[in-house]
Every structure is written in C-alpha cells, then in structure tokens.
Write a protein that holds these residues in place. Structure first.
Motif, PDB file in Angstrom:
ATOM      1  N   ALA A 172      36.765  42.616 -19.872  1.00  0.00           N
ATOM      2  CA  ALA A 172      36.083  43.907 -19.891  1.00  0.00           C
ATOM      3  C   ALA A 172      36.813  44.901 -18.996  1.00  0.00           C
ATOM      4  O   ALA A 172      37.092  46.037 -19.394  1.00  0.00           O
ATOM      5  N   PHE A 173      37.144  44.476 -17.792  1.00  0.00           N
ATOM      6  CA  PHE A 173      37.868  45.333 -16.846  1.00  0.00           C
ATOM      7  C   PHE A 173      39.187  45.824 -17.437  1.00  0.00           C
ATOM      8  O   PHE A 173      39.521  47.005 -17.344  1.00  0.00           O
ATOM      9  N   LYS A 174      39.935  44.920 -18.069  1.00  0.00           N
ATOM     10  CA  LYS A 174      41.234  45.292 -18.636  1.00  0.00           C
ATOM     11  C   LYS A 174      41.108  46.288 -19.779  1.00  0.00           C
ATOM     12  O   LYS A 174      42.080  46.950 -20.142  1.00  0.00           O
ATOM     13  N   ASN A 175      39.916  46.390 -20.339  1.00  0.00           N
ATOM     14  CA  ASN A 175      39.694  47.310 -21.455  1.00  0.00           C
ATOM     15  C   ASN A 175      38.811  48.492 -21.078  1.00  0.00           C
ATOM     16  O   ASN A 175      38.277  49.178 -21.946  1.00  0.00           O
ATOM     17  N   GLY A 176      38.679  48.724 -19.776  1.00  0.00           N
ATOM     18  CA  GLY A 176      37.970  49.912 -19.314  1.00  0.00           C
ATOM     19  C   GLY A 176      36.466  49.845 -19.413  1.00  0.00           C
ATOM     20  O   GLY A 176      35.793  50.889 -19.418  1.00  0.00           O
ATOM     21  N   ILE A 177      35.907  48.631 -19.492  1.00  0.00           N
ATOM     22  CA  ILE A 177      34.455  48.466 -19.558  1.00  0.00           C
ATOM     23  C   ILE A 177      33.951  48.018 -18.181  1.00  0.00           C
ATOM     24  O   ILE A 177      34.464  47.052 -17.611  1.00  0.00           O
ATOM     25  N   VAL A 178      32.966  48.713 -17.655  1.00  0.00           N
ATOM     26  CA  VAL A 178      32.430  48.401 -16.341  1.00  0.00           C
ATOM     27  C   VAL A 178      31.373  47.300 -16.470  1.00  0.00           C
ATOM     28  O   VAL A 178      30.398  47.450 -17.212  1.00  0.00           O
ATOM     29  N   ALA A 179      31.572  46.197 -15.765  1.00  0.00           N
ATOM     30  CA  ALA A 179      30.611  45.097 -15.753  1.00  0.00           C
ATOM     31  C   ALA A 179      29.804  45.197 -14.464  1.00  0.00           C
ATOM     32  O   ALA A 179      30.309  44.901 -13.375  1.00  0.00           O
ATOM     33  N   VAL A 180      28.566  45.618 -14.574  1.00  0.00           N
ATOM     34  CA  VAL A 180      27.712  45.850 -13.413  1.00  0.00           C
ATOM     35  C   VAL A 180      26.761  44.670 -13.226  1.00  0.00           C
ATOM     36  O   VAL A 180      25.978  44.344 -14.121  1.00  0.00           O
ATOM     37  N   VAL A 181      26.829  44.052 -12.066  1.00  0.00           N
ATOM     38  CA  VAL A 181      25.952  42.921 -11.748  1.00  0.00           C
ATOM     39  C   VAL A 181      24.798  43.408 -10.883  1.00  0.00           C
ATOM     40  O   VAL A 181      25.006  43.975  -9.803  1.00  0.00           O
ATOM     41  N   LEU A 182      23.574  43.191 -11.371  1.00  0.00           N
ATOM     42  CA  LEU A 182      22.369  43.548 -10.627  1.00  0.00           C
ATOM     43  C   LEU A 182      21.375  42.393 -10.709  1.00  0.00           C
ATOM     44  O   LEU A 182      21.379  41.632 -11.678  1.00  0.00           O
ATOM     45  N   MET A 206      44.527  53.391 -20.389  1.00  0.00           N
ATOM     46  CA  MET A 206      43.113  53.544 -20.686  1.00  0.00           C
ATOM     47  C   MET A 206      42.581  54.768 -19.961  1.00  0.00           C
ATOM     48  O   MET A 206      43.187  55.253 -19.004  1.00  0.00           O
ATOM     49  N   ASN A 207      41.457  55.283 -20.405  1.00  0.00           N
ATOM     50  CA  ASN A 207      40.888  56.489 -19.827  1.00  0.00           C
ATOM     51  C   ASN A 207      40.194  56.185 -18.504  1.00  0.00           C
ATOM     52  O   ASN A 207      39.546  55.148 -18.353  1.00  0.00           O
ATOM     53  N   PRO A 208      40.286  57.094 -17.534  1.00  0.00           N
ATOM     54  CA  PRO A 208      39.595  56.889 -16.258  1.00  0.00           C
ATOM     55  C   PRO A 208      38.088  56.801 -16.459  1.00  0.00           C
ATOM     56  O   PRO A 208      37.525  57.484 -17.319  1.00  0.00           O
ATOM     57  N   VAL A 209      37.438  55.959 -15.679  1.00  0.00           N
ATOM     58  CA  VAL A 209      35.985  55.820 -15.746  1.00  0.00           C
ATOM     59  C   VAL A 209      35.428  56.049 -14.345  1.00  0.00           C
ATOM     60  O   VAL A 209      35.583  55.204 -13.459  1.00  0.00           O
ATOM     61  N   ARG A 210      34.800  57.181 -14.142  1.00  0.00           N
ATOM     62  CA  ARG A 210      34.185  57.475 -12.847  1.00  0.00           C
ATOM     63  C   ARG A 210      32.670  57.334 -12.919  1.00  0.00           C
ATOM     64  O   ARG A 210      32.014  57.040 -11.926  1.00  0.00           O
ATOM     65  N   SER A 211      32.133  57.557 -14.095  1.00  0.00           N
ATOM     66  CA  SER A 211      30.707  57.360 -14.311  1.00  0.00           C
ATOM     67  C   SER A 211      30.460  57.123 -15.788  1.00  0.00           C
ATOM     68  O   SER A 211      31.259  57.530 -16.629  1.00  0.00           O
ATOM     69  N   VAL A 212      29.370  56.439 -16.072  1.00  0.00           N
ATOM     70  CA  VAL A 212      28.940  56.217 -17.453  1.00  0.00           C
ATOM     71  C   VAL A 212      27.469  56.603 -17.501  1.00  0.00           C
ATOM     72  O   VAL A 212      26.648  56.048 -16.771  1.00  0.00           O
ATOM     73  N   ALA A 213      27.147  57.574 -18.338  1.00  0.00           N
ATOM     74  CA  ALA A 213      25.772  58.061 -18.394  1.00  0.00           C
ATOM     75  C   ALA A 213      25.318  58.228 -19.831  1.00  0.00           C
ATOM     76  O   ALA A 213      26.110  58.578 -20.715  1.00  0.00           O
TER      77      ALA A 213
END
Length: 209
Positions: free
Chosen positions: A105-115, A1-8
């Motif tokens: 989600a993690f295994k597929n490169g999706i960031v799950a952000v808890v706020l 999967m592609n690296p994910v350093r930021s999502v904007a």
C-alpha cells in the motif's frame, strides 16, 4: 506517485475482518499486465451480493475504506494495492494490517492508518453520513463531530508519502550523491572502468598464472 498530505471525503464503512487479498482482487484478475482497470475487479465476490456497500451510490468514489482487523492478509500480491488505487481508495483505516499489504500500500501511495477498534467503530458510524479527514501533517483522523484520533506512521514512509516518492523517486532524489560516488570510484579504482566491456577484463588478465 502523487504526494499525499491529507485524504478527505466519504468512506466505505465496511468493517469486515480478515479480508484477504483474494477478496480484494480475485486471482483470475492477475493475468493482466497493466494496473489500469483492476478497480473493476476489486471486491468482486462482495459486489456479487445484493445491496453490497461498494455499489451503494451513497459511497461511490469514496477515497477512504474503513475495515476490520488483519486487513490484507493472505497472499503477497501487489495487485491488491493496485486494485484499491484504481477504484479511487487513497487510505485504509483498520485496527491492523498484514505487513506485506501495508508495504505494498505504501509503495502505491495508499495510507494505511492503524487505530484501535473503538476508534474504528466510531468512524464507521460517522462515515455512514459524514466525511472523514486523514491528515499526515498532524497524524490525525478527524470528523465533523470534533472526533480526533491520533495515529502513528513510520517516519520514512510518512515522508515518502508526503513528498510523493516511490522507489524510483527515491533513487532519482539521490542522483547527485550517486554520481559523486561513481566519480570517486573512477578516481580511486580506475581498473574498474571497462572502456572495452568484458574484453578489457580478458586482456588485463591475460598472461597471469
């Protein structure tokens, strides 16, 4: 999967609570044997409603989805994560997630952000007109209005996301260690080597009582 350093970019300011995986991708889409095209079925029942947020041109192609509490509950289908990824979603922000969905989600490169809910409410308000940035380096979600929300992420998952390592990638990254172990086993336990397949075991065991 592609690296994910930021999502904007833009975000779907949805905020719906208790969204289960059947809402994310209905069961009749599970017959496919490929991930490609599942984005067309994502939120199908929601999209059937006039004026829904997912067909609003203002949010088309947004890489972020802002949802409510308990996102991804219900069945364990990994197709839910596949569908989100296929429609271009790279991160979901919510007060909480189903554990299974979070893992998928993690295994597929999706960031799950808890706020916390107040932060989610603020981001929903901002996302109606402005972009949002999720930075895994600083572990923050920011807006053009100087909002800055800090989130936590498991250190192992964060590393894998930033380096683009899925389960296959993790195994390949340990290729040297695996090969070294195999050679050590071969040196210390040569009887485990099966030069002739299972026939070798049969011959070795012959004559035993």
């Amino acid at each position: 999967m592609n690296p994910v350093r930021s999502v904007a970019g833009g975000a779907y300011p949805w905020g719906a609570k208790n969204v289960d995986t059947d809402v994310i991708i209905p069961a009749h889409w599970l017959k496919t044997i490929t991930r490609a095209g599942l984005g067309r079925g994502a939120f199908e029942t929601v999209r059937a409603q006039p004026g829904n947020i997912f067909d609003d041109p203002a949010y088309a192609g947004s890489p972020i989805l802002i949802a409510g509490d308990n996102f991804g509950c219900g069945s364990s289908r990994e197709h839910a994560a596949w569908a989100l990824a296929d429609m271009g979603v790279r991160a979901v922000i919510a007060p909480s997630f189903s554990d299974i969905f979070s893992g998928n989600a993690f295994k597929n490169g999706i960031v799950a952000v808890v706020l916390p809910q107040p932060a989610v409410d603020r981001l929903i308000a901002v996302a109606r007109e402005q972009p949002i940035t999720i930075d895994l380096e600083t572990m923050t979600v920011t807006t053009p209005f100087q909002d800055r929300f800090v989130f936590e992420l498991d250190a192992f998952r964060r590393q894998c996301l930033m380096e683009g390592l899925d389960e296959v990638g993790l195994t390949l990254a340990r290729d040297t260690a695996i090969s070294k172990f195999e050679h050590e086993v071969a040196d210390h336990r040569p009887w485990l080597q099966r030069e002739s397949g299972y026939a070798g075991i049969a011959v070795e065991g012959a004559g035993r009582t």
